[in-house]
Scaffold this motif. Structure first.
Motif, PDB file in Angstrom:
ATOM      1  N   ARG A  19     -65.702 -47.280-109.736  1.00 20.81           N
ATOM      2  CA  ARG A  19     -65.549 -46.390-108.579  1.00 20.81           C
ATOM      3  C   ARG A  19     -66.906 -46.132-107.918  1.00 20.81           C
ATOM      4  O   ARG A  19     -67.007 -46.021-106.700  1.00 20.81           O
ATOM      5  CB  ARG A  19     -64.905 -45.083-109.049  1.00 20.81           C
ATOM      6  CG  ARG A  19     -64.607 -44.088-107.962  1.00 20.81           C
ATOM      7  CD  ARG A  19     -63.607 -44.567-106.960  1.00 20.81           C
ATOM      8  NE  ARG A  19     -62.451 -45.163-107.582  1.00 20.81           N
ATOM      9  CZ  ARG A  19     -61.435 -45.672-106.904  1.00 20.81           C
ATOM     10  NH1 ARG A  19     -61.418 -45.641-105.588  1.00 20.81           N
ATOM     11  NH2 ARG A  19     -60.419 -46.214-107.542  1.00 20.81           N
ATOM     12  N   HIS A  22     -67.715 -49.200-105.946  1.00 22.25           N
ATOM     13  CA  HIS A  22     -66.893 -49.158-104.725  1.00 22.25           C
ATOM     14  C   HIS A  22     -67.507 -48.189-103.699  1.00 22.25           C
ATOM     15  O   HIS A  22     -67.575 -48.497-102.511  1.00 22.25           O
ATOM     16  CB  HIS A  22     -65.468 -48.736-105.091  1.00 22.25           C
ATOM     17  CG  HIS A  22     -64.613 -48.311-103.937  1.00 22.25           C
ATOM     18  ND1 HIS A  22     -64.145 -49.193-102.981  1.00 22.25           N
ATOM     19  CD2 HIS A  22     -64.138 -47.075-103.572  1.00 22.25           C
ATOM     20  CE1 HIS A  22     -63.418 -48.522-102.090  1.00 22.25           C
ATOM     21  NE2 HIS A  22     -63.404 -47.241-102.419  1.00 22.25           N
ATOM     22  N   HIS A  51     -66.876 -40.468-100.024  1.00 21.09           N
ATOM     23  CA  HIS A  51     -65.438 -40.398 -99.729  1.00 21.09           C
ATOM     24  C   HIS A  51     -64.546 -40.284-100.975  1.00 21.09           C
ATOM     25  O   HIS A  51     -63.512 -39.632-100.947  1.00 21.09           O
ATOM     26  CB  HIS A  51     -65.007 -41.581 -98.840  1.00 21.09           C
ATOM     27  CG  HIS A  51     -64.738 -42.845 -99.591  1.00 21.09           C
ATOM     28  ND1 HIS A  51     -65.730 -43.616-100.159  1.00 21.09           N
ATOM     29  CD2 HIS A  51     -63.572 -43.472 -99.891  1.00 21.09           C
ATOM     30  CE1 HIS A  51     -65.188 -44.656-100.762  1.00 21.09           C
ATOM     31  NE2 HIS A  51     -63.885 -44.599-100.619  1.00 21.09           N
ATOM     32  N   ASP A  52     -64.943 -40.924-102.081  1.00 18.77           N
ATOM     33  CA  ASP A  52     -64.110 -40.899-103.294  1.00 18.77           C
ATOM     34  C   ASP A  52     -64.696 -40.008-104.388  1.00 18.77           C
ATOM     35  O   ASP A  52     -64.339 -40.166-105.562  1.00 18.77           O
ATOM     36  CB  ASP A  52     -63.956 -42.332-103.842  1.00 18.77           C
ATOM     37  CG  ASP A  52     -62.776 -43.078-103.232  1.00 18.77           C
ATOM     38  OD1 ASP A  52     -61.912 -42.439-102.594  1.00 18.77           O
ATOM     39  OD2 ASP A  52     -62.719 -44.313-103.402  1.00 18.77           O
ATOM     40  N   HIS A 111     -59.611 -40.248 -95.150  1.00 22.77           N
ATOM     41  CA  HIS A 111     -59.897 -41.667 -95.399  1.00 22.77           C
ATOM     42  C   HIS A 111     -58.718 -42.439 -95.992  1.00 22.77           C
ATOM     43  O   HIS A 111     -58.659 -43.652 -95.863  1.00 22.77           O
ATOM     44  CB  HIS A 111     -61.162 -41.843 -96.264  1.00 22.77           C
ATOM     45  CG  HIS A 111     -60.941 -41.713 -97.747  1.00 22.77           C
ATOM     46  ND1 HIS A 111     -61.198 -40.557 -98.439  1.00 22.77           N
ATOM     47  CD2 HIS A 111     -60.497 -42.600 -98.680  1.00 22.77           C
ATOM     48  CE1 HIS A 111     -60.928 -40.754 -99.733  1.00 22.77           C
ATOM     49  NE2 HIS A 111     -60.501 -41.971 -99.903  1.00 22.77           N
ATOM     50  N   ASP A 129     -63.305 -48.669 -96.352  1.00 19.85           N
ATOM     51  CA  ASP A 129     -62.699 -48.478 -97.671  1.00 19.85           C
ATOM     52  C   ASP A 129     -61.975 -49.754 -98.111  1.00 19.85           C
ATOM     53  O   ASP A 129     -61.907 -50.068 -99.287  1.00 19.85           O
ATOM     54  CB  ASP A 129     -61.708 -47.301 -97.585  1.00 19.85           C
ATOM     55  CG  ASP A 129     -61.305 -46.757 -98.942  1.00 19.85           C
ATOM     56  OD1 ASP A 129     -61.972 -47.042 -99.950  1.00 19.85           O
ATOM     57  OD2 ASP A 129     -60.306 -46.013 -98.973  1.00 19.85           O
ATOM     58  N   LYS A 173     -56.904 -47.148-102.819  1.00 20.00           N
ATOM     59  CA  LYS A 173     -58.123 -46.485-103.257  1.00 20.00           C
ATOM     60  C   LYS A 173     -58.659 -45.594-102.161  1.00 20.00           C
ATOM     61  O   LYS A 173     -59.747 -45.172-102.192  1.00 20.00           O
ATOM     62  CB  LYS A 173     -59.177 -47.512-103.643  1.00 20.00           C
ATOM     63  CG  LYS A 173     -58.771 -48.301-104.877  1.00 20.00           C
ATOM     64  CD  LYS A 173     -59.881 -49.252-105.270  1.00 20.00           C
ATOM     65  CE  LYS A 173     -59.480 -50.121-106.441  1.00 20.00           C
ATOM     66  NZ  LYS A 173     -60.517 -51.100-106.771  1.00 20.00           N
TER      67      LYS A 173
HETATM   68 FE    FE Z   1     -62.249 -45.569-101.611  1.00 14.67          FE
END
Ligand code: FE
Ligand code: FE
Length: 173
Positions: A19, A22, A51-52, A111, A129, A173
């Protein structure tokens, strides 16, 4: 805006290795798309990085962050845990990192879901993304080509071909 180093330290604590990779991928891709489509490169990088940030948090904890925000959400939203992390992340970076820029907050918040009348930065993060370098899925080259030509077309394509998938199995995701 808080420094990139502070965000990176938090991401390393909060995210699993894939993650994290990413997140860097989305930051770089968002910055690249920002240059291409004349948006703010630094905001794009920052939003991509964040964002994540809540993605590996337990769902309950994500919900707690969402409830601290003033955003009103309907029952359909609460039935879809995979879409919670963006809304949680917007509140998290607002409180923990002092991010007050509405463009960045919106890009992080929406997102996964997108929304009507998305801003340029929202379209960039939504697209990056799915086009960042680590992504590998059957349509990825098509989406990358569209992202170079038109963000609107890229967003439309993604909504059409992946949003349905999210609702079925939550693997977006
Ligand atoms: Fe993402
Ligand atoms: Fe996400």
């Amino acid at each position: 805006m808080e420094s990139i180093k502070r965000v990176e330290a938090l991401l390393e604590q909060m995210l699993k290795p894939d993650r994290l990779q990413h997140s860097y991928g989305v930051a770089k891709e968002a910055a690249r798309l920002a240059v291409l489509h004349k948006a703010d490169e630094q905001k794009a990088y920052y939003a991509g990085l964040c964002h994540d940030i809540c993605k590996n948090m337990p769902s309950e904890e994500q919900l707690q962050w969402i409830k601290r925000s003033a955003i009103i959400l309907d029952d359909a939203f609460y039935c879809q845990p995979p879409i919670w992390h963006g809304f949680a992340a917007a509140q998290f970076i607002f409180e923990k990192l002092g991010v007050e820029d509405e463009e960045i907050l919106g890009a992080v918040r929406y997102h996964t879901t997108g929304r009507a009348d998305m801003s340029l930065l929202e379209k960039i993060i939504f697209t990056a993304d799915l086009t960042e370098a680590n992504r590998d899925y059957p349509d990825v080259q098509t989406v990358r080509t569209l992202a170079e030509q038109s963000l609107d077309q890229a967003v439309f394509y993604i909504l059409r071909y992946t949003f349905g998938k999210l609702l079925v199995n939550g693997d977006r995701k």
